[in-house]
Design a protein around this motif. Structure first.
Motif, PDB file in Angstrom:
ATOM      1  N   ILE B  52       0.884  -1.127   0.083  1.00 18.87           N
ATOM      2  CA  ILE B  52       0.054   0.086  -0.033  1.00 18.87           C
ATOM      3  C   ILE B  52       0.905   1.333   0.065  1.00 18.87           C
ATOM      4  O   ILE B  52       0.574   2.133  -0.899  1.00 18.87           O
ATOM      5  CB  ILE B  52      -0.821  -0.065   1.239  1.00 18.87           C
ATOM      6  CG1 ILE B  52      -2.133  -1.132   1.322  1.00 18.87           C
ATOM      7  CG2 ILE B  52      -1.722   1.265   1.340  1.00 18.87           C
ATOM      8  CD1 ILE B  52      -2.629  -1.508   2.601  1.00 18.87           C
ATOM      9  N   LYS B  53       1.994   1.284   0.884  1.00 13.10           N
ATOM     10  CA  LYS B  53       2.668   2.675   0.910  1.00 13.10           C
ATOM     11  C   LYS B  53       3.368   2.553  -0.570  1.00 13.10           C
ATOM     12  O   LYS B  53       3.684   3.781  -0.698  1.00 13.10           O
ATOM     13  CB  LYS B  53       3.912   2.198   2.100  1.00 13.10           C
ATOM     14  CG  LYS B  53       4.845   3.127   2.354  1.00 13.10           C
ATOM     15  CD  LYS B  53       4.198   4.562   2.868  1.00 13.10           C
ATOM     16  CE  LYS B  53       5.380   5.605   3.436  1.00 13.10           C
ATOM     17  NZ  LYS B  53       4.790   6.729   3.621  1.00 13.10           N
ATOM     18  N   LEU B  56       1.088   4.293  -2.612  1.00 11.05           N
ATOM     19  CA  LEU B  56       0.723   5.702  -2.068  1.00 11.05           C
ATOM     20  C   LEU B  56       2.072   6.750  -2.545  1.00 11.05           C
ATOM     21  O   LEU B  56       1.829   7.886  -2.570  1.00 11.05           O
ATOM     22  CB  LEU B  56       0.489   5.777  -0.875  1.00 11.05           C
ATOM     23  CG  LEU B  56      -1.167   4.954  -0.443  1.00 11.05           C
ATOM     24  CD1 LEU B  56      -1.123   5.148   1.126  1.00 11.05           C
ATOM     25  CD2 LEU B  56      -1.973   5.801  -1.464  1.00 11.05           C
ATOM     26  N   GLU B  57       3.167   6.130  -2.478  1.00  8.31           N
ATOM     27  CA  GLU B  57       4.426   6.848  -2.617  1.00  8.31           C
ATOM     28  C   GLU B  57       4.582   7.082  -4.185  1.00  8.31           C
ATOM     29  O   GLU B  57       5.589   7.715  -4.487  1.00  8.31           O
ATOM     30  CB  GLU B  57       5.732   6.294  -2.100  1.00  8.31           C
ATOM     31  CG  GLU B  57       5.707   6.332  -0.529  1.00  8.31           C
ATOM     32  CD  GLU B  57       6.075   7.774  -0.123  1.00  8.31           C
ATOM     33  OE1 GLU B  57       6.852   8.380  -0.694  1.00  8.31           O
ATOM     34  OE2 GLU B  57       5.215   8.066   0.891  1.00  8.31           O
ATOM     35  N   GLY B  58       3.576   6.286  -4.913  1.00  7.43           N
ATOM     36  CA  GLY B  58       3.815   6.613  -6.589  1.00  7.43           C
ATOM     37  C   GLY B  58       4.490   5.558  -7.230  1.00  7.43           C
ATOM     38  O   GLY B  58       4.741   5.627  -8.381  1.00  7.43           O
ATOM     39  N   GLU B 133      -1.969   6.835 -10.756  1.00 10.84           N
ATOM     40  CA  GLU B 133      -2.689   8.015 -10.655  1.00 10.84           C
ATOM     41  C   GLU B 133      -2.201   8.862  -9.177  1.00 10.84           C
ATOM     42  O   GLU B 133      -2.096  10.024  -9.256  1.00 10.84           O
ATOM     43  CB  GLU B 133      -4.177   7.865 -10.436  1.00 10.84           C
ATOM     44  CG  GLU B 133      -5.076   9.261 -10.741  1.00 10.84           C
ATOM     45  CD  GLU B 133      -6.406   9.100 -10.492  1.00 10.84           C
ATOM     46  OE1 GLU B 133      -6.965   9.780  -9.896  1.00 10.84           O
ATOM     47  OE2 GLU B 133      -7.014   8.247 -11.158  1.00 10.84           O
ATOM     48  N   ALA B 134      -1.867   7.974  -8.238  1.00  8.58           N
ATOM     49  CA  ALA B 134      -1.463   8.597  -7.059  1.00  8.58           C
ATOM     50  C   ALA B 134      -0.062   9.185  -7.171  1.00  8.58           C
ATOM     51  O   ALA B 134       0.501   9.884  -6.050  1.00  8.58           O
ATOM     52  CB  ALA B 134      -1.422   7.693  -6.170  1.00  8.58           C
ATOM     53  N   ARG B 135       0.853   9.027  -8.154  1.00  5.29           N
ATOM     54  CA  ARG B 135       2.181   9.364  -8.281  1.00  5.29           C
ATOM     55  C   ARG B 135       2.258  10.945  -8.026  1.00  5.29           C
ATOM     56  O   ARG B 135       3.020  11.244  -7.235  1.00  5.29           O
ATOM     57  CB  ARG B 135       2.465   9.123  -9.764  1.00  5.29           C
ATOM     58  CG  ARG B 135       4.032   9.160 -10.014  1.00  5.29           C
ATOM     59  CD  ARG B 135       4.446   9.135 -11.382  1.00  5.29           C
ATOM     60  NE  ARG B 135       5.306   7.932 -11.726  1.00  5.29           N
ATOM     61  CZ  ARG B 135       6.273   7.747 -11.874  1.00  5.29           C
ATOM     62  NH1 ARG B 135       7.192   8.918 -11.985  1.00  5.29           N
ATOM     63  NH2 ARG B 135       7.196   6.834 -12.189  1.00  5.29           N
ATOM     64  N   ALA B 137      -0.470  12.911  -7.365  1.00  7.83           N
ATOM     65  CA  ALA B 137      -1.578  13.517  -6.446  1.00  7.83           C
ATOM     66  C   ALA B 137      -1.055  13.542  -5.005  1.00  7.83           C
ATOM     67  O   ALA B 137      -0.061  12.679  -4.655  1.00  7.83           O
ATOM     68  CB  ALA B 137      -2.615  12.692  -6.348  1.00  7.83           C
ATOM     69  N   ALA B 138      -1.167  14.385  -4.207  1.00  7.95           N
ATOM     70  CA  ALA B 138      -0.724  14.290  -2.738  1.00  7.95           C
ATOM     71  C   ALA B 138      -1.484  13.511  -2.018  1.00  7.95           C
ATOM     72  O   ALA B 138      -2.388  13.965  -1.177  1.00  7.95           O
ATOM     73  CB  ALA B 138      -0.729  15.960  -2.200  1.00  7.95           C
ATOM     74  N   VAL B 139      -1.595  12.194  -2.408  1.00 10.31           N
ATOM     75  CA  VAL B 139      -2.515  11.066  -1.592  1.00 10.31           C
ATOM     76  C   VAL B 139      -1.626  10.384  -0.649  1.00 10.31           C
ATOM     77  O   VAL B 139      -0.816   9.793  -1.197  1.00 10.31           O
ATOM     78  CB  VAL B 139      -3.106  10.400  -2.542  1.00 10.31           C
ATOM     79  CG1 VAL B 139      -3.926   9.350  -1.673  1.00 10.31           C
ATOM     80  CG2 VAL B 139      -4.049  11.055  -3.543  1.00 10.31           C
ATOM     81  N   VAL B 140      -1.813  10.670   0.748  1.00 10.70           N
ATOM     82  CA  VAL B 140      -0.776   9.898   1.394  1.00 10.70           C
ATOM     83  C   VAL B 140      -1.667   9.227   2.607  1.00 10.70           C
ATOM     84  O   VAL B 140      -2.696   9.633   2.702  1.00 10.70           O
ATOM     85  CB  VAL B 140       0.143  10.860   2.157  1.00 10.70           C
ATOM     86  CG1 VAL B 140       1.287  11.180   1.018  1.00 10.70           C
ATOM     87  CG2 VAL B 140      -0.297  12.046   2.721  1.00 10.70           C
TER      88      VAL B 140
END
Lengths: 381, 140
Positions: B52-53, B56-58, B133-135, B137-140
């Motif tokens: 998952i991490k 989220l880190e891209g 897509e999370a690359r 985006a500031a999705v953390v």
């Protein structure tokens, strides 16, 4: 066919009849105490209470819409080791199913308890319960039951059933030793007692109740509640999916989260003794935040929010019973129950598992077989 | 997106796939440099939150690769990894992390050629799919 009996209600007083039924349990030689939701003296809160004095049971209020916590956590406290005596616990269906999950995770057992389950027309979130109780807390349960058994989900201008209850397809206490039935019953006259286990049948016999069939409308009433709930479950899941189907939309859905972890504290099946998210692993060095911010130009503070929720999904959704306490505990009203129930439906389907269904089924992540799930492996030879 | 170079995080077990990667190197096989190998003792220790991490880190894709069934150095770690992949494949695609970005393979210690081919094919596939897509985006 399970053994059933009808319990007469004197003077149209359901509360009184329930109290006398619970008193008869306490009079049984094998039962030392009863744990049941009770009106607390001096205010209008209703909380699970462990009772040994039959006199006290007059304040018992098992059908109150108050649902301050999922009592599976309390039953786990009573049974993590044998208490040496038997306790009868009055529980909602989602509390029974959560307890079954905890037993499988070795955080409780069922040997020293008798589970008295109730037909659950739903509950209210804490704020809504206080609103409905209002100036007339004495009649809260009666007002709620009258409307809820009539199929209503709205009780006052601003008080309605939470989504978790509207989409719950388990209104009847499966897994209970004895179930107290009110669906399809005339609760001014009688409620139904049905034994779901041998232990329950033995108790019904000892109580000397006349074995009688449930009335004709019972099955139909339960069926129509379940199908209505199934329909709204489909709608709710579709709406949540629409709102969360990209990482960015998921982040937006969770944007109010302040990492208080109340949802995890309130969750009956979040079983870890210490959550990794409160350990040093997430006690980042200050420079780390700046590094993250520099890489993307900004970083949401607090950090690790989507990470926390996705990890929690991986940990507990196979055991999620959909009780809705996560939403009840959220200070910022994030609709967590819908999100987690939706995810739970996928993870439980993946393993052909249903949380709380049976003590015989192993938790999916606790077992494995040599020959399974070939579809998740890309190269097999 | 011709200039898109995906980042692939690969959790590889010490006993099989890492050894295969080593063999690919000593055999002078070439494969794209898009992959970042993380050597773990067993795929059975790859916690879902590592994966998952990574997303989220891209990371554009995550590969978990270990010993063939029956060959696990710790007897059954790879079976546990397979259940966890099943679990994550029931969760992550719902939130827009395409199932194609998450792969599990069994690559034995002597399979240097297979390792190089797997990485080549995976890089091709992810290039086609485009960035996670999370690359950005500031999705953390």
């Amino acid at each position: 066919m399970a053994k059933t009996a009808l319990y007469d209600i004197a003077d149209k007083n359901l509360q009184g009849a329930l109290a006398s039924f619970l008193q008869s349990l306490l009079a049984d030689d094998n039962i030392s105490a009863v744990m049941v939701p009770m009106r607390q003296s001096g205010n209008d809160t209703v909380m699970q209470t462990l009772v040994t004095d039959p006199e006290q049971l007059s304040a018992a209020d098992p059908f109150s819409p108050a649902f301050p916590m999922n009592a599976a956590r309390l039953v786990s406290r009573l049974t993590k080791r044998s208490p040496g005596e038997t306790v009868a616990t009055v529980l909602r269906p989602c509390e029974i199913r959560a307890h079954i999950e905890l037993v499988k995770l070795k955080q409780g057992q069922v040997d020293d308890i008798i589970i008295i389950g109730i037909d659950c027309p739903g509950t209210l979130q804490n704020n809504d319960f206080r609103k409905l109780a209002g100036k007339d807390p004495e009649s809260t349960t009666d007002r709620f039951l009258t409307a809820a058994l009539d199929g209503k989900t709205q009780f006052d201008e601003a008080v309605e059933l939470p989504p978790a209850c509207k989409i719950c397809t388990h209104p009847v206490p499966e897994g209970a030793d004895i179930g107290i039935g009110i669906f399809g019953m005339d609760i001014k006259k009688q409620f139904l007692l049905s034994a779901g286990t041998e232990k329950g049948e033995g108790l019904l016999d000892r109580l000397g109740l006349n074995v009688q069939e449930p009335p004709d409308g019972r099955e139909e009433a339960v069926g129509s509640i379940v199908s209505a709930r199934e329909a709204s479950q489909g709608e709710v899941f579709a709406a949540v999916h629409e709102k969360t189907d990209t990482p960015e939309k998921l982040a937006e859905y969770l944007s109010g989260c302040i990492n208080c972890y109340n949802c995890r504290v309130a969750c009956p099946v979040c079983y870890c003794r210490e959550c990794v998210f409160v350990t040093d692993v997430f006690d980042h060095d200050p420079f780390q935040y700046l590094r993250w911010a520099k890489r993307r130009g900004k970083i949401r503070m607090p950090t690790d929010t989507v990470f926390y929720h996705l990890t929690r999904m991986a940990h507990m959704t196979t055991a999620c019973v959909g009780c809705g306490q996560c939403s009840n505990a959220c200070p910022n009203d994030i609709p967590l129950a819908e999100l987690f129930s939706m995810t739970a439906s996928h993870t439980q389907n993946a393993f052909d598992y249903e949380a709380g269904r049976s003590l015989e089924e192993d938790p999916p992540l606790a077992v494995f077989r040599e020959d399974e799930f070939a579809e998740v492996v890309e190269i097999k030879h | 997106m011709d200039d898109f170079e995906p980042t692939i995080i690969a959790f590889v077990c010490n006993w099989c796939t890492y050894t295969a990667a080593d063999l690919a190197g000593t055999s002078r096989l070439t494969y794209p440099t898009n992959v970042r190998l993380i050597r773990v003792m067993c795929t059975g220790m790859v916690d879902p939150k590592y994966i998952i991490k990574a997303f989220l880190e891209g990371a554009d894709a995550v590969l978990v690769s270990g010993c063939h069934p029956g060959d696990c150095h710790y007897i059954n770690g790879n079976y546990k990894a397979r259940r966890r992949m099943k679990l994550l494949k029931a969760i992550l695609p719902r939130y827009g992390f395409s199932e194609q970005r998450l792969k599990l393979t069994w690559i034995g210690a002597s399979d240097g050629i297979q390792f190089a081919r797997t990485i080549r094919e995976m890089v091709e596939e992810i290039k086609e799919l485009g960035p996670n897509e999370a690359r950005n985006a500031a999705v953390v």
